[in-house]
Design an enzyme around this catalytic site. Structure first.
Site, short mmCIF file in Angstrom:
data_model
loop_
_atom_site.label_atom_id
_atom_site.label_comp_id
_atom_site.label_asym_id
_atom_site.label_seq_id
_atom_site.Cartn_x
_atom_site.Cartn_y
_atom_site.Cartn_z
N GLU A 207 32.81 2.48 0.84
CA GLU A 207 31.38 2.51 1.17
C GLU A 207 30.74 3.47 0.18
O GLU A 207 30.90 4.69 0.30
CB GLU A 207 31.16 2.95 2.62
CG GLU A 207 31.77 2.01 3.65
CD GLU A 207 31.20 0.61 3.58
OE1 GLU A 207 30.06 0.46 3.09
OE2 GLU A 207 31.88 -0.33 3.99
N CYS A 241 22.97 7.71 1.37
CA CYS A 241 23.32 6.60 0.48
C CYS A 241 22.34 5.44 0.59
O CYS A 241 22.29 4.58 -0.30
CB CYS A 241 24.73 6.11 0.78
SG CYS A 241 25.00 5.61 2.49
#
Length: 482
Positions: A207, A241
């Site tokens: 991820e 993110c």
């Protein structure tokens, strides 16, 4: 501290032996492990939030509770409600698919949301019947020590182990022969981790991040877009993110957009340097990196607009408190480092377009980001944007929400990651779907391709007929060509 690789390998070996001896965890055992871990974290969350604030420099405990306790709690509660159903073999003609735990799962969390990004995948792995070793980010020293005690008081190391060491420890951790490795972090480090795991043929879920774009369509509500973009860009000091890195705006609206965005920030942050709601940049290294990106862009011709009253007095950016004011860059050239490097701070680049296709072409020509955002109607232009661009997820007229949809997979693609988790997708990520054939050929029927170099005329006729039938089937399903 440094964990020697031999010690990490000992823990892994101990967990794998316990996993094999157990022979498959029941639903009751899985629920017990998931529940004990979740309760251990949540019941100590006041102390965890305070520790994280200290490690960051300043991070409001309320923010930590909102973003590091509630999102994964709902996801894991949903998982607990469905474990029995997800564990059931899937019947198929001639057999079934077994939902089998993989074994020992390694989880490497990230420093920006260390609780969520370490424990949510770990909880999913436990729900899938695995043992778990977690590597906690080295930056959060006080938080890591607290969590290490909480976990060791709750679990034997054969079930769940919490590792909090230095960078060398993380490197050793990535080289272990796990049955699955889950990593959250930057594309640069993700590549290193994936290469280390590949040497042992360890399957990896990554991820990552990337440069997340926003497109403001001509039909967008500009005031709505400004208010939500402003909040999305600076949440957790921009250290998310999913935060947007750049925005495309109709060229004639660029000046108005920038003015409205600065005004929005100034109305929210009447003070900034001493504001307890402002999150510090995590450390001096990242502070210097973000300031360097801005300085490089300005040196190459970009224009800078900064919110926060202390900036005019020369008090911001402030390296001691590691606070950077909301900053907007316009006319950024392609040669600027910020055009390619993820910012991970409260800085937004603004581009102007004459035709929406300019924005779409720019986004599609670059590595796929983790998130993309569109402000405007759900019409032809938005659907074209969905068709012509790729990203981990998309949110319309808001920020971050695609990552919070109940049951929706969360993950990136290409440069922004591989694989996904959350809900059943998380359960499936840590589960091996093993095909089991239970059908038996009638006695006397042999495999025509084994034992003889020749196939009987009868069998050859059967094969040719079957191929012809398949061709007709495909032809019948082809769309009519005009």
């Amino acid at each position: 501290m440094t964990y020697e690789k031999a010690e990490l390998e000992r823990i892994l070996s101990t967990q794998r032996a316990a996993f094999l001896a157990e022979g498959g965890a029941s639903a009751e055992v899985r629920k017990s492990r998931v529940g004990r871990l979740a309760i251990a974290i949540l019941s100590n969350f006041d102390a965890i939030a305070e520790a994280l604030s200290t490690d960051y420099g300043n991070r409001p405990p309320e923010l930590t509770k909102a973003l590091e306790a509630l999102p994964w709690s709902e996801d894991i509660l949903h998982t607990l409600d469905n474990i029995e159903k997800w564990m059931e073999p899937q019947e198929i003609p001639g057999g079934f698919i077994q939902q089998k735990p993989k074994g020992v799962v390694g989880v490497m969390g990230a420093w920006n949301f260390p609780v969520t990004l370490t424990f949510e995948p770990a909880l999913s792995a436990l729900a899938a019947g695995n043992r778990v070793m977690m590597n906690f980010p080295e930056y959060q020293v006080k938080t890591g020590r607290l969590l290490a005690k909480i976990i060791s008081d709750t679990f034997d190391e054969t079930e769940v182990t919490f590792i909090h060491g230095d960078l060398s420890t993380a490197q050793h951790f990535s080289e272990l022969r796990f049955d699955h490795l889950f990593f959250t972090g930057s594309p640069k480090i993700g590549s290193i981790v994936a290469q280390a795991a590949a040497k042992n043929l360890v399957p990896v879920t990554t991820e990552l991040g990337g440069k997340n774009p926003i497109v403001i369509a001509p039909d967008a509500d500009l005031n709505l877009a400004v208010s939500r973009i402003a909040a999305t860009r600076v949440v957790n000091g921009g250290q998310v993110c999913l935060c947007p890195d750049y925005v495309w705006v109709p060229r004639g609206t660029v000046a108005e957009f920038v003015e409205k965005l600065i005004s929005q920030y100034n109305s929210v942050f009447t003070t900034y340097l001493e504001n307890p709601a402002v999150v510090s940049i995590v450390n001096a290294k990242n502070f210097d990196r973000i300031v360097g990106l801005v300085d490089d862009a300005i040196a190459k011709g970009a224009k800078k607009y900064v919110a926060a009253p202390e900036h005019e007095a020369g008090l911001l950016p402030d390296r001691e408190s590691r606070k950077i004011p909301p900053t907007i860059l316009v006319d950024v050239p392609a040669s600027a480092e910020i055009s390619d490097e993820e910012v991970f701070g409260p800085v937004l680049v603004v581009y102007g377009y004459d035709d929406l296709q300019e924005a779409i072409d720019y986004i599609s020509a670059r590595p796929a980001p983790l998130a993309a955002y569109w402000y405007g109607d759900d019409g032809v232009d938005f659907r074209r944007f969905l068709d012509r661009t790729t990203s981990g997820g998309v949110t319309l007229n808001d920020g971050l929400l695609h990552a919070l949809l109940p049951g929706a997979p969360f993950g990136g693609i290409g440069n922004s990651g591989s694989g996904a988790y959350h809900g059943k997708t998380g359960f499936d990520t840590f589960t091996h779907r093993r095909s089991v054939a239970t059908i038996t050929r009638p006695e006397g029927v042999a495999n025509p391709l084994v034992g003889s170099p020749l196939v009987s005329e009868q069998m050859q006729g059967y094969l040719d007929g079957a191929i012809a039938t398949a061709i007709k089937g495909f032809e019948a399903r082809l769309p009519e060509l005009k």
